[in-house]
Design a protein around this motif. Structure first.
Motif, PDB file in Angstrom:
ATOM      1  N   VAL A   1       1.739  12.580  22.992  1.00  0.00           N
ATOM      2  CA  VAL A   1       1.430  12.697  21.507  1.00  0.00           C
ATOM      3  C   VAL A   1       1.502  11.323  20.998  1.00  0.00           C
ATOM      4  CG1 VAL A   1       1.712  13.472  19.256  1.00  0.00           C
ATOM      5  CG2 VAL A   1       1.949  14.871  21.146  1.00  0.00           C
ATOM      6  N   GLY A   2       0.691  10.702  20.225  1.00  0.00           N
ATOM      7  CA  GLY A   2       0.669   9.446  19.576  1.00  0.00           C
ATOM      8  C   GLY A   2      -0.298   9.293  18.389  1.00  0.00           C
ATOM      9  N   GLY A   3       0.220   8.194  17.802  1.00  0.00           N
ATOM     10  CA  GLY A   3      -0.591   8.043  16.471  1.00  0.00           C
ATOM     11  C   GLY A   3      -0.341   6.454  15.840  1.00  0.00           C
ATOM     12  N   ALA A   4      -1.235   6.110  15.044  1.00  0.00           N
ATOM     13  CA  ALA A   4      -1.215   5.042  14.066  1.00  0.00           C
ATOM     14  C   ALA A   4      -1.327   5.094  12.814  1.00  0.00           C
ATOM     15  CB  ALA A   4      -2.327   4.023  14.787  1.00  0.00           C
ATOM     16  N   GLU A   5      -0.747   4.512  11.898  1.00  0.00           N
ATOM     17  CA  GLU A   5      -0.749   4.609  10.512  1.00  0.00           C
ATOM     18  C   GLU A   5      -0.547   3.614   9.697  1.00  0.00           C
ATOM     19  OE1 GLU A   5       2.023   9.028  11.116  1.00  0.00           O
ATOM     20  OE2 GLU A   5       2.900   7.028   9.878  1.00  0.00           O
ATOM     21  N   HIS A   6      -1.219   3.344   8.568  1.00  0.00           N
ATOM     22  CA  HIS A   6      -0.934   2.210   7.542  1.00  0.00           C
ATOM     23  C   HIS A   6      -0.839   2.973   6.226  1.00  0.00           C
ATOM     24  CE1 HIS A   6      -1.221  -1.422   5.771  1.00  0.00           C
ATOM     25  NE2 HIS A   6      -1.932  -0.933   4.877  1.00  0.00           N
ATOM     26  N   GLU A   7       0.393   2.537   5.670  1.00  0.00           N
ATOM     27  CA  GLU A   7       0.525   3.013   4.082  1.00  0.00           C
ATOM     28  C   GLU A   7       0.679   1.757   3.238  1.00  0.00           C
ATOM     29  OE1 GLU A   7       3.481   6.152   3.256  1.00  0.00           O
ATOM     30  OE2 GLU A   7       4.585   4.388   2.377  1.00  0.00           O
ATOM     31  N   ASP A   8       0.156   2.021   1.978  1.00  0.00           N
ATOM     32  CA  ASP A   8       0.017   1.133   0.922  1.00  0.00           C
ATOM     33  C   ASP A   8       0.708   1.915  -0.161  1.00  0.00           C
ATOM     34  OD1 ASP A   8      -1.123  -1.323   2.039  1.00  0.00           O
ATOM     35  OD2 ASP A   8      -2.973  -0.155   1.829  1.00  0.00           O
ATOM     36  N   SER A   9       1.645   1.184  -0.880  1.00  0.00           N
ATOM     37  CA  SER A   9       2.444   1.809  -1.890  1.00  0.00           C
ATOM     38  C   SER A   9       2.676   0.903  -2.982  1.00  0.00           C
ATOM     39  CB  SER A   9       3.958   2.379  -1.525  1.00  0.00           C
ATOM     40  OG  SER A   9       4.584   1.324  -0.979  1.00  0.00           O
ATOM     41  N   ARG A  10       2.600   1.416  -4.189  1.00  0.00           N
ATOM     42  CA  ARG A  10       2.841   0.576  -5.537  1.00  0.00           C
ATOM     43  C   ARG A  10       3.447   1.361  -6.450  1.00  0.00           C
ATOM     44  NH1 ARG A  10      -2.858   1.510  -5.685  1.00  0.00           N
ATOM     45  NH2 ARG A  10      -3.484   2.528  -7.519  1.00  0.00           N
ATOM     46  N   PHE A  11       4.325   0.578  -7.480  1.00  0.00           N
ATOM     47  CA  PHE A  11       4.879   1.234  -8.509  1.00  0.00           C
ATOM     48  C   PHE A  11       5.082   0.180  -9.693  1.00  0.00           C
ATOM     49  CE2 PHE A  11       8.743  -1.466  -8.303  1.00  0.00           C
ATOM     50  CZ  PHE A  11       9.454  -1.093  -9.558  1.00  0.00           C
ATOM     51  N   ASN A  12       4.868   0.827 -10.991  1.00  0.00           N
ATOM     52  CA  ASN A  12       4.955   0.282 -12.126  1.00  0.00           C
ATOM     53  C   ASN A  12       5.933   0.929 -13.254  1.00  0.00           C
ATOM     54  OD1 ASN A  12       4.502  -1.549 -14.664  1.00  0.00           O
ATOM     55  ND2 ASN A  12       2.386  -0.786 -14.746  1.00  0.00           N
ATOM     56  N   ASP A  13       7.078   0.231 -13.746  1.00  0.00           N
ATOM     57  CA  ASP A  13       7.695   0.685 -14.810  1.00  0.00           C
ATOM     58  C   ASP A  13       7.352   0.005 -16.117  1.00  0.00           C
ATOM     59  OD1 ASP A  13       9.224  -1.631 -14.363  1.00  0.00           O
ATOM     60  OD2 ASP A  13      11.111  -0.642 -13.626  1.00  0.00           O
ATOM     61  N   GLY A  14       6.484  -0.775 -16.353  1.00  0.00           N
ATOM     62  CA  GLY A  14       6.582  -1.477 -17.724  1.00  0.00           C
ATOM     63  C   GLY A  14       7.074  -3.085 -17.452  1.00  0.00           C
ATOM     64  N   SER A  15       8.180  -2.998 -16.660  1.00  0.00           N
ATOM     65  CA  SER A  15       8.612  -4.258 -16.760  1.00  0.00           C
ATOM     66  C   SER A  15       8.568  -4.978 -15.180  1.00  0.00           C
ATOM     67  CB  SER A  15      10.408  -4.289 -16.916  1.00  0.00           C
ATOM     68  OG  SER A  15      11.011  -3.399 -16.052  1.00  0.00           O
ATOM     69  N   THR A  16       8.224  -4.199 -14.143  1.00  0.00           N
ATOM     70  CA  THR A  16       8.071  -4.459 -12.837  1.00  0.00           C
ATOM     71  C   THR A  16       6.662  -3.848 -12.294  1.00  0.00           C
ATOM     72  OG1 THR A  16      10.401  -5.087 -12.533  1.00  0.00           O
ATOM     73  CG2 THR A  16       9.096  -4.760 -10.602  1.00  0.00           C
ATOM     74  N   PHE A  17       5.913  -4.792 -11.639  1.00  0.00           N
ATOM     75  CA  PHE A  17       5.104  -4.057 -10.858  1.00  0.00           C
ATOM     76  C   PHE A  17       5.005  -4.698  -9.621  1.00  0.00           C
ATOM     77  CE2 PHE A  17       0.583  -4.439  -8.913  1.00  0.00           C
ATOM     78  CZ  PHE A  17       0.351  -3.136  -8.719  1.00  0.00           C
TER      79      PHE A  17
END
Length: 624
Positions: A341-357
């Protein structure tokens, strides 16, 4: 034997087979009969439970309905190795801790989608708004398992599967009313014809609730409406497209203000809203007579939260978190004794709380070998490498073995490593530190399970030990997040299931978890906050021939501390609940239950309220 496991968790562990096809295997007494390989959470591919060397508990739809569960965390709290805390009533922040790990170190999967919140400071999934109406199956893996799953699988993994369609047409629904002016309704429709299958479910919950503040008098209510859906299309034999979706819109009143002069949790008109949307679009191709299974998918998790100090006021705080993930997995049965069993993955994540993006990404590859040198023995080993845009690379290993003897004895052992990437908040917020490295854990466990009297009795014992290093905590000296914490947890889990006669089911578990702070400083050697050492629960159900079912669950949670310095004690408590259901024909039933029947006064988080005695009743219908 009851003294071994005075508890109530459903679990599925299949009997070792006489033949390799396992066509005659029976599940443990509390689960529906299953002869297909269906444990996915261990290796991320379906396996028979006798092939899994890690500790896994399975909860089915039948158990959800038998226990009349509305909020999933209430059911998880009665499973071995799991403790749950909640900041008030339904809908408030709820943490699920596995084997004494942090709630942020529990990885949660819904229909193949990672749903941990990238906008929260610790990246935790909030179980407070997760209702059970659309759920068909839950797998709880206890212990680190980052080889197949990646970041956050330090304490364990909760894998949730919503209603899955099959051929023909099926429908189910229920409506319930009870304490605190609570109204709950849920309905689902599924089916398939030829190459097309589909399942849709919708639910609604409204309650006036209780005061989130323990000393408060104002009720803090909760409202949610949500839906799930699945569509599958087989384009050719073994080749198809899978679409899945989950949406929940919640409104939660809470008490979190700390006004002078006492600076304690007090009544407040504050409330929050949360909109959670999760999606999966994938394709599969099973080649060479299903010996080589391939899957590609794109998943998305989008979470929007807004806080308000009072109705008709502007937003006081908001957060936006979004994760997009591309993945491939291959499952190749090279020969009958070897599976890769094998695999490859790519994940992009982001957040914004008004003071930090902020945004980041991680690219991963993993591989596992599942080997059966002889029929009774399964050995699994794997490695994973993750390359994070900010902290760099990290490699993780894991291995387990299961020996299933024809005498009904199963021996299990596993070694697991877990890691948790620093969250966007910990890296990039005003309090963040960009030089953080991942939290890491190493764990091992050994266990034995024995079946007796033709599967009428099943008992198991598991010992575990885990060390966590580089744990990220807030440093009061620098007012930033740093890799300053270390912890250790070890303990024993005992499980028991009995079916002395067909109509009676008794299940139980007992957990002893010693979770300690191993960080240098004044708190070295002290108990980790909100980690009771002992939990104990028992559940029994009996079905009469004329259609009446009666049952009850009693759970004990031991003493714990609410803070790292162990100066604020949380007293232990016992909760008892009783239930009954009457079938009227094959399609209709009426049911009722009493939760916290003896009106126990307790807290899982200091200064936050909990439910007292409460009664509910409802109607359930099924069509097929």
């Amino acid at each position: 034997m009851l003294a071994l496991g005075f508890a109530g968790a459903a679990q599925a562990q299949t009997t070792p087979p006489v033949t390799q096809d396992d066509s005659s295997a029976n599940d443990m007494v509390v689960a529906d009969s299953r002869i297909e390989p269906d444990i996915v959470v261990a290796a991320r591919v379906p396996q028979y439970s006798y092939q899994v060397g890690q500790a896994v508990t399975v909860l089915t739809r039948a158990e959800i309905e038998r226990r009349q569960t509305i909020v999933l965390s209430d059911l998880l709290a009665t499973t071995p190795g799991v403790t749950v805390t909640r900041n008030g009533g339904i809908g408030t922040i709820t943490a699920v801790r596995i084997r004494g790990a942090e709630g942020e170190q529990t990885l949660t999967i819904i229909d193949g989608i990672r749903v941990n919140d990238p906008s929260s400071p610790g990246g935790a999934f909030d179980f407070g708004t997760l209702l059970a109406g659309s759920i068909d199956r839950i797998e709880i893996l206890r212990g680190p398992n980052s080889v197949p799953w990646g970041s956050q699988a330090i304490g364990g993994v909760v894998n949730i599967v919503t209603a899955t369609p099959s051929q023909g047409a099926q429908a189910r629904g229920q409506i319930e009313y009870g304490a605190h002016n609570s109204l709950y309704a849920n309905a689902g429709l599924s089916g398939g014809t030829g190459a097309l299958t589909a399942a849709f479910n919708g639910g609604y919950l409204r309650t006036d609730g209780i005061s989130a503040a323990a000393n408060g008098t104002e009720r803090d209510g909760f409202r949610q409406y949500g839906a799930t859906g699945k569509v599958g299309v087989e384009l050719a034999p073994g080749i198809g497209i899978d679409l899945r979706g989950y949406y929940a819109d919640s409104r939660t009143q809470y008490d979190s203000a700390f006004p002078p002069p006492n600076y304690v949790v007090s009544d407040s008109p504050a409330y929050s809203t949360a909109k959670e949307a999760y999606g999966y679009a994938g394709a599969h191709a099973n080649l060479f007579d299903d010996r080589f299974r391939n899957r590609v998918a794109f998943t998305i998790a989008d979470i929007k939260r807004d806080n308000f100090d009072a109705p008709n006021t502007p937003v006081s705080f908001f957060s936006r978190g979004r994760t997009e993930r591309f993945e491939y997995q291959g499952d190749f049965k090279v020969i009958d004794q070897l599976r890769i069993v094998g695999g490859a993955e790519h994940e992009d994540s982001r957040f914004n709380d008004g003071s930090t993006f902020a945004a980041t990404g991680i690219t991963s590859a993993y591989g596992e070998a599942i080997v059966n040198p002889v029929r009774q023995l399964t050995i699994t080993g794997g490695v994973r490498h993750d390359d994070h845009r900010t902290f760099g690379g990290h490699t993780t290993f894991g291995a387990d073995a299961a020996l299933a003897l024809d005498t009904g004895t199963t021996l299990r052992a596993s070694y697991g490593e877990g890691f948790k990437a620093p969250t966007l908040y910990q890296l990039y917020s005003f309090y963040g530190t960009r030089s953080l490295v991942p939290e890491t854990a190493r764990s091992y466990d050994v266990g034995i399970q024995q079946r007796l009297l033709g599967n009428q009795v099943s008992a198991s014992v598991t010992y575990f030990h885990r060390d966590t290093k580089n744990q990220i905590d807030f440093d009061l000296g620098t007012f930033t997040y740093q890799n300053i914490a270390q912890t250790r947890a070890e303990g024993v889990e005992v499980e028991l299931a009995l079916r002395p006669v067909e109509a009676l089911t008794v299940t139980g578990n007992y957990s002893y978890i010693d979770a300690k702070n191993r960080s240098t400083g004044t708190n070295f050697g002290r108990d980790l906050a909100r980690r009771p050492k002992q939990t104990l629960s028992v559940s029994a159900d009996y079905r009469f021939a004329f259609g009446l079912s009666v049952g009850g669950t009693v759970s004990h949670v031991g003493d714990s501390f609410d803070n790292a310095g162990n100066t604020v004690r949380l007293d232990g408590y016992v909760l008892a609940g009783f239930r009954a259901e009457m079938a009227i024909g094959h399609r209709l039933s009426v049911y009722g239950r009493i939760d916290n029947a003896f009106n126990e006064k307790y807290q899982t988080v200091a200064n936050y309220g909990t439910d007292g005695r409460a009664a509910f009743g409802g109607i359930r219908v099924k069509l097929d």
